[in-house]
Design a protein around this motif. Structure first.
Motif, mmCIF file in Angstrom:
data_model
loop_
_atom_site.group_PDB
_atom_site.id
_atom_site.type_symbol
_atom_site.label_atom_id
_atom_site.label_comp_id
_atom_site.label_asym_id
_atom_site.label_seq_id
_atom_site.Cartn_x
_atom_site.Cartn_y
_atom_site.Cartn_z
ATOM 1 N N GLY A 79 118.204 79.255 3.326
ATOM 2 C CA GLY A 79 117.103 78.270 3.357
ATOM 3 C C GLY A 79 117.129 77.056 2.471
ATOM 4 O O GLY A 79 115.992 76.321 2.444
ATOM 5 N N SER A 80 117.657 77.389 1.259
ATOM 6 C CA SER A 80 117.671 76.330 -0.017
ATOM 7 C C SER A 80 118.240 75.191 0.449
ATOM 8 O O SER A 80 118.971 74.907 1.401
ATOM 9 N N ASP A 81 117.922 73.910 -0.417
ATOM 10 C CA ASP A 81 118.634 72.749 0.085
ATOM 11 C C ASP A 81 120.086 72.951 0.071
ATOM 12 O O ASP A 81 120.924 72.260 0.848
ATOM 13 N N ALA A 82 120.816 73.743 -0.863
ATOM 14 C CA ALA A 82 122.299 73.880 -1.100
ATOM 15 C C ALA A 82 122.833 74.581 0.245
ATOM 16 O O ALA A 82 123.924 74.375 0.836
ATOM 17 N N TRP A 83 121.813 75.670 0.448
ATOM 18 C CA TRP A 83 122.356 76.385 1.921
ATOM 19 C C TRP A 83 122.441 75.631 3.171
ATOM 20 O O TRP A 83 123.421 75.371 3.768
ATOM 21 N N LEU A 84 121.226 74.605 3.173
ATOM 22 C CA LEU A 84 120.913 73.896 4.462
ATOM 23 C C LEU A 84 122.259 72.901 4.602
ATOM 24 O O LEU A 84 122.751 72.556 5.371
ATOM 25 N N ALA A 85 122.535 72.436 3.137
ATOM 26 C CA ALA A 85 123.739 71.373 3.276
ATOM 27 C C ALA A 85 124.970 71.825 3.714
ATOM 28 O O ALA A 85 126.048 71.299 4.558
ATOM 29 N N GLU A 86 125.205 73.233 3.347
ATOM 30 C CA GLU A 86 126.467 74.085 3.939
ATOM 31 C C GLU A 86 126.312 74.357 5.539
ATOM 32 O O GLU A 86 127.355 74.224 6.175
ATOM 33 N N LEU A 87 125.096 74.431 5.922
ATOM 34 C CA LEU A 87 124.878 74.721 7.161
ATOM 35 C C LEU A 87 125.338 73.448 8.144
ATOM 36 O O LEU A 87 125.801 73.578 8.993
ATOM 37 N N GLU A 88 124.751 72.342 7.727
ATOM 38 C CA GLU A 88 124.948 70.984 8.148
ATOM 39 C C GLU A 88 126.518 70.697 8.337
ATOM 40 O O GLU A 88 127.163 70.024 8.865
ATOM 41 N N GLU A 89 127.239 71.114 6.958
ATOM 42 C CA GLU A 89 128.714 70.859 7.037
ATOM 43 C C GLU A 89 129.353 71.585 7.927
ATOM 44 O O GLU A 89 130.456 71.492 8.698
ATOM 45 N N ALA A 90 128.939 72.965 8.473
ATOM 46 C CA ALA A 90 129.325 73.742 9.226
ATOM 47 C C ALA A 90 129.182 73.023 10.674
ATOM 48 O O ALA A 90 130.274 73.124 11.762
ATOM 49 N N GLU A 91 128.108 72.563 10.988
ATOM 50 C CA GLU A 91 127.604 71.971 12.225
ATOM 51 C C GLU A 91 128.767 70.801 12.452
ATOM 52 O O GLU A 91 129.385 70.700 13.527
ATOM 53 N N ARG A 92 129.078 70.014 11.291
ATOM 54 C CA ARG A 92 129.750 68.797 11.363
ATOM 55 C C ARG A 92 131.510 69.419 11.741
ATOM 56 O O ARG A 92 132.032 68.873 12.639
ATOM 57 N N GLY A 93 131.922 70.206 11.062
ATOM 58 C CA GLY A 93 133.153 70.907 10.977
ATOM 59 C C GLY A 93 133.276 71.309 12.358
ATOM 60 O O GLY A 93 134.373 71.203 12.994
ATOM 61 N N LEU A 94 132.443 72.148 12.741
ATOM 62 C CA LEU A 94 132.827 72.976 14.158
ATOM 63 C C LEU A 94 132.641 72.175 15.286
ATOM 64 O O LEU A 94 133.265 72.395 16.382
ATOM 65 N N ARG A 95 131.646 71.170 15.187
ATOM 66 C CA ARG A 95 131.634 70.237 16.168
ATOM 67 C C ARG A 95 133.006 69.199 16.421
ATOM 68 O O ARG A 95 133.579 68.998 17.484
ATOM 69 N N ARG A 96 133.472 68.748 15.307
ATOM 70 C CA ARG A 96 134.953 68.251 15.272
ATOM 71 C C ARG A 96 135.927 69.080 15.868
ATOM 72 O O ARG A 96 136.786 68.694 16.481
#
Length: 390
Positions: A224-241
């Motif tokens: 839930g931290s900013d760093a954790w959320l940034a990695e979750l958003e990276e996973a969203e981007r990578g898995l979408r691609r």
């Protein structure tokens, strides 16, 4: 009161072994590509149905380290693609930790059979601690975990199998124990790993892709931290691609190895300094949320269990080895694994931890996010399924 009842009273649950657990993922993927007969010890066709996947010529399985179902849920507004492909949760095994979960995913078998019983485990040959992530203090991986991996079985059946991860994981003890077999492709960054998966998916077969970043952020900054959320958003981007670039006739199946709880400000005991917990204890293995307690005198197990239970109160469920075996805590148990299990097994409730500062590093004692126990936050893992369509 039975162990199952005590766990339930503490808000803890048993894994769904043999059904909707992590062991269904690679098993179901192999069935999806026509290799159900390569799977031993599970009903691969039933696992395919549990995943809700059809028949494909290639399946890419992605393991998102550290993303629990209940950590993902509050942030779905940041992950519209993952939300759109989310399915009913699976469970980790016990303990809900990487070494155990990768072995469950990789072999389809629980820790009671693979012997991958935690972050650290007592090595019965040396009497010392074996770290099953670094493999320091453990013996040969093929002896420690003798069952063939599903990747190995698929490759032996003629399926083109690829495993993708950081290069340093090639040939590591954990890789050989849990996910041996097929062709290993080292790829450092997220984009490089996605590209490697897309190349592999051009041929019929199964690909396994390991994704470490969310877990690392959660450990050091808390989920839930900013760093954790940034990695979750990276996973969203990578898995979408990845999913949107996969060719027709293929699929992506993504899950996680465990969830996580934040422990800042939560109750914590240290066996090294707590006289009640330390009395009669020869060694503590496992991790702060899932402990194996090895006693100086195993005949005192019942008495020490009662003392620990009284001292920790509602923060833990303490069981003897016999109780853990009878309840199926580690799934079906092979006789050779028995001596690696603690005389006592301790599953922590809420956000509490028990540490041992004599054997844990200062850095590990400072982690903000941890896991290993049987809370829904740790045990439930997401399942994402998407068909390729490029």
């Amino acid at each position: 009161m039975s162990l199952a009842a005590r766990l339930a009273a503490a808000g803890l649950g048993l894994p769904d072994y043999g059904r909707r657990d992590l062991g269904a993922v690679l098993s179901g993927a192999l069935a999806s590509v026509g290799a159900a007969d390569a799977v031993a010890g599970r009903d691969a066709k039933a696992d395919q149905a549990r995943l809700g996947v059809g028949n494909y010529r290639h399946v890419v399985v992605v393991l998102l380290d550290g993303l629990g179902k209940l950590q993902f849920a509050p942030w779905q507004g940041h992950t519209p693609f993952l939300r759109s492909i989310s399915r009913k949760a699976l469970t980790s095994g016990y303990p809900s930790t990487t070494a155990s979960s990768l072995a469950l995913l990789g072999t389809g078998r629980p820790a009671g059979q693979t012997g991958m019983l935690g972050y650290t485990v007592r090595n019965p040959r040396t009497g010392g601690l074996a770290n099953l992530v670094s493999w320091h203090g453990a013996y040969d991986a093929h002896e420690w975990q003798p069952y063939p991996s599903l990747l190995e079985a698929g490759a032996a059946a003629g399926i083109h199998v690829t495993a993708i991860g950081k290069q340093r994981f090639a040939g590591s003890g954990l890789t050989l124990a849990a996910l041996r077999g097929g062709t290993f492709v080292g790829a450092e960054g997220i984009d490089a790993r996605v590209e490697a998966a897309l190349r592999a998916a051009k041929r019929p077969g199964v690909t396994y892709l390991y994704w470490a970043e969310i877990d690392k952020a959660g450990h050091h900054h808390g989920w839930g931290s900013d760093a954790w959320l940034a990695e979750l958003e990276e996973a969203e981007r990578g898995l979408r691609r990845l999913a949107q670039s996969l060719p027709r006739g293929t699929a992506m199946v993504a899950t996680a190895d465990h969830g996580m709880v934040n422990v800042a400000g939560a109750p914590r005991w240290d066996v090294a300094t707590d006289r009640v917990l330390g009395a009669g204890v020869a060694m503590v293995a496992g991790e702060p949320r899932a402990l194996h307690v090895h006693l100086s005198d195993a005949g005192e197990a019942d008495a020490v269990a009662a003392r620990w239970s009284e001292h920790l109160g509602e923060a833990a469920v303490v069981a003897t080895r016999d109780e853990a075996r009878a309840a199926g805590l580690f799934g079906a148990m092979d006789p050779h694994v028995d001596e690696r299990v603690g005389d006592l097994v301790v599953a922590m409730a809420g956000r509490a931890t028990v540490v041992d500062s004599r054997t844990q590093s200062p850095a590990s004692l400072e982690l903000l996010g941890v896991h290993g126990s049987l809370t829904p936050e740790e045990l439930q893992v997401p399942l994402f399924v998407a068909e390729g369509g490029a």
